[in-house]
Design a protein around this motif. Structure first.
Motif, PDB file in Angstrom:
ATOM      1  N   ARG A  97     -50.766  21.767  16.806  1.00 52.93           N
ATOM      2  CA  ARG A  97     -50.730  20.666  17.763  1.00 52.93           C
ATOM      3  C   ARG A  97     -50.701  21.229  19.187  1.00 52.93           C
ATOM      4  O   ARG A  97     -50.079  22.256  19.446  1.00 52.93           O
ATOM      5  CB  ARG A  97     -49.506  19.774  17.531  1.00 52.93           C
ATOM      6  N   ASN A  98     -51.406  20.573  20.060  1.00 52.07           N
ATOM      7  CA  ASN A  98     -51.393  20.937  21.482  1.00 52.07           C
ATOM      8  C   ASN A  98     -51.679  22.415  21.718  1.00 52.07           C
ATOM      9  O   ASN A  98     -51.057  23.069  22.556  1.00 52.07           O
ATOM     10  CB  ASN A  98     -50.044  20.576  22.114  1.00 52.07           C
ATOM     11  N   ARG A  99     -52.627  22.945  20.936  1.00 49.13           N
ATOM     12  CA  ARG A  99     -53.066  24.339  21.103  1.00 49.13           C
ATOM     13  C   ARG A  99     -51.963  25.364  20.859  1.00 49.13           C
ATOM     14  O   ARG A  99     -52.038  26.503  21.321  1.00 49.13           O
ATOM     15  CB  ARG A  99     -53.669  24.547  22.497  1.00 49.13           C
ATOM     16  N   GLU A 248     -49.694  20.021  13.459  1.00 50.18           N
ATOM     17  CA  GLU A 248     -50.030  18.715  14.014  1.00 50.18           C
ATOM     18  C   GLU A 248     -49.162  17.588  13.476  1.00 50.18           C
ATOM     19  O   GLU A 248     -49.056  16.530  14.094  1.00 50.18           O
ATOM     20  CB  GLU A 248     -51.498  18.405  13.718  1.00 50.18           C
TER      21      GLU A 248
END
Length: 272
Positions: A97-99, A248
């Motif tokens: 999630r969010n790189r 994620e």
């Protein structure tokens, strides 16, 4: 507030009977449009691996894969799997999630008693030093978020003849220390390995003496995780995980010897 919906294979439902979650064990969808959506989800996550539509259809026969696909299809809020080979394949469908980077994180204790909780992280095999340091930093950040309190990487090395494995590599420690606070801890091994095994209570107490108010994320390459987990059994400490930190959606696996208390703790961590 709606209950947390946890997707899990049917085989895990008995372990989750006392957990405060709604357990979903999805069957193969009866509607062709839903089956096609799940096949497409599977294929999208397998891009570049030469996956075929026939393999996507076969994937729907796996309870573990169905649990993950149900969560990806927003029918569940999180997923709990067992420790079988199909579960490992299902685990690999999840993305960061969010790189962030994903890393496996084992959790000891129950989130309702934060002062007694700790986490365990180990370096993936053949991982490069920079990526491993990033993963451990991510694990510490995730544990701090789960507990809503500071956490720190407790890097433990043993001195003495009771252990034969190699201590943490200096190159890794230098890379890690440049990125985040680290608590190096050197211990005399005979004090913690006696009477035929690891003295887990004494080890945890000594580590906490060094880390103070920060919750410890243990990195102890000279100690096998299975040996540590076996020693925890005598303390009756819940042992949940691994959780997939940085994923994620909330996701965890349970080891084969997991107890209902372990499963309940894992579910409680996932709700967080």
């Amino acid at each position: 507030m709606a209950p947390f919906r946890l997707a899990a294979p049917e085989s895990l439902r008995p372990l989750l009977a006392a957990a405060s979650v709604e357990v979903l064990s999805p069957a193969v969808p009866g509607d062709e449009r839903e089956r096609e959506r799940w096949r497409r989800l599977w294929l999208e996550r397998r891009q570049g691996a030469g996956a075929t539509p026939a393999e996507a259809a076969a994937a729907l026969q796996s309870p573990s894969l169905r649990a993950v696909l149900a969560a990806l299809d927003r029918r569940a809020d999180g997923v709990l799997l067992d420790d079988t080979a199909p579960a490992t394949a299902a685990w690999q469908l999840l993305e960061p999630r969010n790189r962030q980077v994903c890393t496996e994180l084992w959790l000891g204790g129950h989130p309702e008693t934060p002062s007694e909780c700790f986490a365990w992280w180990e370096m993936p095999p053949a991982g490069n030093v920079s990526l491993a340091a990033e993963q451990l930093c991510g694990a510490v950040a995730e544990f701090a978020r789960l507990q809503a309190q500071p956490a720190v990487a407790a890097v433990v090395s043993f001195l003495g003849s009771a252990v034969t494995r190699r201590p943490p590599a200096p190159a890794f420690l230098a890379t890690l220390a440049a990125r985040a606070p680290v608590q190096p801890i050197s211990l005399y091994s005979p004090l913690f390995f006696r009477d035929g095994g690891l003295q887990a209570a004494a080890l945890l107490a000594e580590i906490r003496r060094h880390t103070g108010a920060a919750a410890p994320v243990l990195f102890i390459p000279q100690l096998a995780r299975d040996e540590f987990a076996a020693a925890l059994l005598t303390l009756k400490v819940p042992w949940a995980g691994p959780l997939l930190a940085g994923a994620e959606l909330p996701a965890a696996r349970l080891p084969a010897q997991a107890t209902p208390a372990d499963a309940q703790a894992a579910a409680a961590w996932l709700v967080r």
